[in-house]
Design a protein around this motif. Structure first.
Motif, PDB file in Angstrom:
ATOM      1  N   GLY A 110      45.840  50.553  28.201  1.00 33.06           N
ATOM      2  CA  GLY A 110      47.234  50.400  28.576  1.00 33.06           C
ATOM      3  C   GLY A 110      47.489  49.418  29.693  1.00 33.06           C
ATOM      4  O   GLY A 110      48.572  49.407  30.261  1.00 33.06           O
ATOM      5  N   GLY A 111      46.491  48.612  30.011  1.00 32.94           N
ATOM      6  CA  GLY A 111      46.711  47.628  31.056  1.00 32.94           C
ATOM      7  C   GLY A 111      46.964  48.227  32.429  1.00 32.94           C
ATOM      8  O   GLY A 111      47.504  47.566  33.308  1.00 32.94           O
ATOM      9  N   THR A 112      46.540  49.494  32.609  1.00 31.73           N
ATOM     10  CA  THR A 112      46.799  50.148  33.896  1.00 31.73           C
ATOM     11  C   THR A 112      45.883  49.625  34.990  1.00 31.73           C
ATOM     12  O   THR A 112      46.171  49.793  36.163  1.00 31.73           O
ATOM     13  CB  THR A 112      46.552  51.663  33.787  1.00 31.73           C
ATOM     14  OG1 THR A 112      45.196  51.867  33.396  1.00 31.73           O
ATOM     15  CG2 THR A 112      47.478  52.295  32.766  1.00 31.73           C
ATOM     16  N   ARG A 113      44.761  49.061  34.559  1.00 32.53           N
ATOM     17  CA  ARG A 113      43.751  48.603  35.523  1.00 32.53           C
ATOM     18  C   ARG A 113      43.136  49.746  36.301  1.00 32.53           C
ATOM     19  O   ARG A 113      42.509  49.520  37.348  1.00 32.53           O
ATOM     20  CB  ARG A 113      44.323  47.546  36.478  1.00 32.53           C
ATOM     21  CG  ARG A 113      44.628  46.255  35.771  1.00 32.53           C
ATOM     22  CD  ARG A 113      43.471  45.285  35.917  1.00 32.53           C
ATOM     23  NE  ARG A 113      43.458  44.305  34.838  1.00 32.53           N
ATOM     24  CZ  ARG A 113      42.560  43.328  34.727  1.00 32.53           C
ATOM     25  NH1 ARG A 113      41.620  43.205  35.634  1.00 32.53           N
ATOM     26  NH2 ARG A 113      42.592  42.502  33.731  1.00 32.53           N
ATOM     27  N   ARG A 114      43.360  50.992  35.816  1.00 36.48           N
ATOM     28  CA  ARG A 114      42.543  52.070  36.372  1.00 36.48           C
ATOM     29  C   ARG A 114      41.120  51.828  35.890  1.00 36.48           C
ATOM     30  O   ARG A 114      40.909  51.305  34.800  1.00 36.48           O
ATOM     31  CB  ARG A 114      43.010  53.416  35.809  1.00 36.48           C
ATOM     32  CG  ARG A 114      44.108  54.104  36.584  1.00 36.48           C
ATOM     33  CD  ARG A 114      44.507  55.372  35.860  1.00 36.48           C
ATOM     34  NE  ARG A 114      43.692  56.518  36.237  1.00 36.48           N
ATOM     35  CZ  ARG A 114      43.541  57.599  35.462  1.00 36.48           C
ATOM     36  NH1 ARG A 114      44.082  57.667  34.280  1.00 36.48           N
ATOM     37  NH2 ARG A 114      42.835  58.620  35.894  1.00 36.48           N
ATOM     38  N   PRO A 115      40.123  52.239  36.659  1.00 37.98           N
ATOM     39  CA  PRO A 115      38.756  52.116  36.161  1.00 37.98           C
ATOM     40  C   PRO A 115      38.621  52.841  34.814  1.00 37.98           C
ATOM     41  O   PRO A 115      39.304  53.849  34.589  1.00 37.98           O
ATOM     42  CB  PRO A 115      37.919  52.817  37.229  1.00 37.98           C
ATOM     43  CG  PRO A 115      38.742  52.752  38.470  1.00 37.98           C
ATOM     44  CD  PRO A 115      40.175  52.812  38.013  1.00 37.98           C
ATOM     45  N   ARG A 132      27.947  46.028  26.682  1.00 39.88           N
ATOM     46  CA  ARG A 132      28.442  44.641  26.736  1.00 39.88           C
ATOM     47  C   ARG A 132      29.921  44.598  27.118  1.00 39.88           C
ATOM     48  O   ARG A 132      30.346  43.759  27.921  1.00 39.88           O
ATOM     49  CB  ARG A 132      28.265  43.982  25.367  1.00 39.88           C
ATOM     50  CG  ARG A 132      26.901  43.430  25.162  1.00 39.88           C
ATOM     51  CD  ARG A 132      26.782  42.167  25.979  1.00 39.88           C
ATOM     52  NE  ARG A 132      25.425  41.677  25.997  1.00 39.88           N
ATOM     53  CZ  ARG A 132      25.101  40.470  26.425  1.00 39.88           C
ATOM     54  NH1 ARG A 132      26.029  39.643  26.870  1.00 39.88           N
ATOM     55  NH2 ARG A 132      23.860  40.100  26.440  1.00 39.88           N
ATOM     56  N   ALA A 133      30.694  45.483  26.502  1.00 40.61           N
ATOM     57  CA  ALA A 133      32.131  45.513  26.781  1.00 40.61           C
ATOM     58  C   ALA A 133      32.378  45.858  28.250  1.00 40.61           C
ATOM     59  O   ALA A 133      33.215  45.239  28.916  1.00 40.61           O
ATOM     60  CB  ALA A 133      32.823  46.520  25.859  1.00 40.61           C
ATOM     61  N   ALA A 134      31.618  46.836  28.757  1.00 42.13           N
ATOM     62  CA  ALA A 134      31.791  47.233  30.161  1.00 42.13           C
ATOM     63  C   ALA A 134      31.452  46.059  31.086  1.00 42.13           C
ATOM     64  O   ALA A 134      32.149  45.813  32.075  1.00 42.13           O
ATOM     65  CB  ALA A 134      30.907  48.444  30.472  1.00 42.13           C
ATOM     66  N   ARG A 135      30.409  45.333  30.714  1.00 42.30           N
ATOM     67  CA  ARG A 135      30.017  44.185  31.536  1.00 42.30           C
ATOM     68  C   ARG A 135      31.119  43.116  31.526  1.00 42.30           C
ATOM     69  O   ARG A 135      31.439  42.522  32.552  1.00 42.30           O
ATOM     70  CB  ARG A 135      28.703  43.599  30.997  1.00 42.30           C
ATOM     71  CG  ARG A 135      28.012  42.691  31.979  1.00 42.30           C
ATOM     72  CD  ARG A 135      26.793  42.025  31.367  1.00 42.30           C
ATOM     73  NE  ARG A 135      25.853  42.975  30.777  1.00 42.30           N
ATOM     74  CZ  ARG A 135      24.740  42.604  30.133  1.00 42.30           C
ATOM     75  NH1 ARG A 135      24.455  41.326  29.982  1.00 42.30           N
ATOM     76  NH2 ARG A 135      23.929  43.506  29.637  1.00 42.30           N
ATOM     77  N   THR A 136      31.676  42.877  30.341  1.00 36.81           N
ATOM     78  CA  THR A 136      32.759  41.894  30.226  1.00 36.81           C
ATOM     79  C   THR A 136      33.955  42.299  31.094  1.00 36.81           C
ATOM     80  O   THR A 136      34.545  41.455  31.787  1.00 36.81           O
ATOM     81  CB  THR A 136      33.205  41.781  28.751  1.00 36.81           C
ATOM     82  OG1 THR A 136      32.076  41.395  27.959  1.00 36.81           O
ATOM     83  CG2 THR A 136      34.314  40.750  28.582  1.00 36.81           C
ATOM     84  N   LEU A 137      34.290  43.582  31.062  1.00 37.59           N
ATOM     85  CA  LEU A 137      35.425  44.048  31.861  1.00 37.59           C
ATOM     86  C   LEU A 137      35.140  43.911  33.352  1.00 37.59           C
ATOM     87  O   LEU A 137      36.003  43.458  34.124  1.00 37.59           O
ATOM     88  CB  LEU A 137      35.737  45.516  31.517  1.00 37.59           C
ATOM     89  CG  LEU A 137      36.316  45.743  30.114  1.00 37.59           C
ATOM     90  CD1 LEU A 137      36.277  47.228  29.741  1.00 37.59           C
ATOM     91  CD2 LEU A 137      37.748  45.211  30.030  1.00 37.59           C
ATOM     92  N   ARG A 138      33.926  44.272  33.761  1.00 36.14           N
ATOM     93  CA  ARG A 138      33.586  44.177  35.190  1.00 36.14           C
ATOM     94  C   ARG A 138      33.628  42.732  35.663  1.00 36.14           C
ATOM     95  O   ARG A 138      34.084  42.446  36.770  1.00 36.14           O
ATOM     96  CB  ARG A 138      32.188  44.779  35.447  1.00 36.14           C
ATOM     97  CG  ARG A 138      32.158  46.301  35.357  1.00 36.14           C
ATOM     98  CD  ARG A 138      30.869  46.864  35.965  1.00 36.14           C
ATOM     99  NE  ARG A 138      29.686  46.384  35.282  1.00 36.14           N
ATOM    100  CZ  ARG A 138      29.097  47.012  34.254  1.00 36.14           C
ATOM    101  NH1 ARG A 138      29.583  48.150  33.803  1.00 36.14           N
ATOM    102  NH2 ARG A 138      28.013  46.510  33.695  1.00 36.14           N
ATOM    103  N   PRO A 173      36.831  47.658  36.951  1.00 37.11           N
ATOM    104  CA  PRO A 173      35.705  48.594  37.021  1.00 37.11           C
ATOM    105  C   PRO A 173      35.526  49.342  35.696  1.00 37.11           C
ATOM    106  O   PRO A 173      36.484  49.921  35.175  1.00 37.11           O
ATOM    107  CB  PRO A 173      36.093  49.558  38.141  1.00 37.11           C
ATOM    108  CG  PRO A 173      37.115  48.824  38.949  1.00 37.11           C
ATOM    109  CD  PRO A 173      37.844  47.928  37.981  1.00 37.11           C
ATOM    110  N   ALA A 174      34.333  49.323  35.161  1.00 35.68           N
ATOM    111  CA  ALA A 174      34.059  49.953  33.874  1.00 35.68           C
ATOM    112  C   ALA A 174      32.650  50.506  33.869  1.00 35.68           C
ATOM    113  O   ALA A 174      31.729  49.866  34.375  1.00 35.68           O
ATOM    114  CB  ALA A 174      34.231  48.941  32.735  1.00 35.68           C
ATOM    115  N   ALA A 175      32.499  51.696  33.318  1.00 39.31           N
ATOM    116  CA  ALA A 175      31.183  52.329  33.214  1.00 39.31           C
ATOM    117  C   ALA A 175      31.047  52.920  31.815  1.00 39.31           C
ATOM    118  O   ALA A 175      32.028  53.043  31.076  1.00 39.31           O
ATOM    119  CB  ALA A 175      31.031  53.416  34.273  1.00 39.31           C
ATOM    120  N   VAL A 176      29.817  53.261  31.461  1.00 37.28           N
ATOM    121  CA  VAL A 176      29.532  53.838  30.146  1.00 37.28           C
ATOM    122  C   VAL A 176      28.835  55.171  30.350  1.00 37.28           C
ATOM    123  O   VAL A 176      27.950  55.282  31.196  1.00 37.28           O
ATOM    124  CB  VAL A 176      28.631  52.906  29.312  1.00 37.28           C
ATOM    125  CG1 VAL A 176      28.322  53.516  27.955  1.00 37.28           C
ATOM    126  CG2 VAL A 176      29.286  51.535  29.142  1.00 37.28           C
TER     127      VAL A 176
END
Ligand SMILES: [Zn+2]
Length: 234
Positions: A99-104, A131-137, A142-145
């Motif tokens: 949703g484009g919130t930019r919450r982690p 890979r997706a988490a890395r792209t987002l970071r 902030p992104a984790a799996v």
């Protein structure tokens, strides 16, 4: 990963999207296929009928053309280096789904069965999620799996109707108690997005979502790379 990427550079590989040989490849695809993949824009998709409990689903594109061929090459023919472009597409789906919130965000990949992991030299959805988490970071998000669920060997679901599919999907997963507390903590304050490569009936996503919800992990949405045809765009 590095070796596979090098193999694409030094070996005469075919384009993962159209099969063309002897053409310059960038991330495994020829210029035309790379452009087609770049032109994809994530959109909301909904299987029809949608199984109960299915979260909002966003897919990067339809399971057709170069996207379908690239996914098949990645999954079935061991083109592991395609995890980079496919993971980037998944990241775009996640960004839309969150949703484009930019919450982690916390990505929970649909786990592969032990047989699929053996056949595909690793968990192919987990690799895409990483890979997706890395792209987002890299984009400052902030992104984790986390993977608090494992998949049990599953029976052939081809001839099941949708109700039987839902039951089979629900029986296909087990929580991993040792990983649960850490995942619940990680989920607090983050938008939890279930991720998979392809959505068809949605029964797998609904089953995984229900299991996570019961474990106090509130799923916000699902992000996919591709949606099979016979979806109803919204
Ligand atoms: Zn091509």
């Amino acid at each position: 990963m590095v070796l596979a990427a090098l193999a694409d550079l030094v070996l005469p590989a075919e384009c993962a999207g159209c099969g063309s040989a002897h053409v310059p490849l960038r991330q495994g695809a020829c210029a035309a296929c790379a452009a087609a993949l770049r032109a994809l824009r994530p959109r909301v998709v909904r299987p029809d009928p949608a199984p109960p409990g299915l979260p909002a689903c966003v897919a990067a594109g339809e399971y057709a053309g170069p996207l379908r061929e690239a996914l098949l090459a990645y999954k079935e023919r061991g083109r592991v280096s395609l995890a980079a472009p496919l993971g980037a597409l998944l990241a775009e789906s996640v960004a839309t789904a969150a949703g484009g919130t930019r919450r982690p965000v916390l990505l929970v990949p649909v786990p592969s069965t032990p047989a699929a992991i053996r056949a595909r030299h690793g968990d192919h959805v987990r690799r895409l999620a990483d890979r997706a988490a890395r792209t987002l970071r890299r984009a400052g998000w902030p992104a984790a799996v986390a993977q608090p669920v494992r998949a049990l060997p599953k029976p052939d679901a081809t001839h099941l109707d949708s109700a039987q599919r839902a039951i089979a999907a629900a029986a296909a997963f087990r929580l991993r108690p040792a990983r649960l507390p850490r995942t619940v903590r990680a989920a607090a304050g983050r938008t939890v997005v279930v991720v998979d490569d392809i959505v068809t009936t949605g029964s797998t996503l609904a089953a995984l979502t229900a299991m996570l919800m019961r474990a106090d992990i509130a799923v916000e949405a699902a992000a996919l790379i591709a949606a099979t045809r016979k979806r109803h765009p919204q």
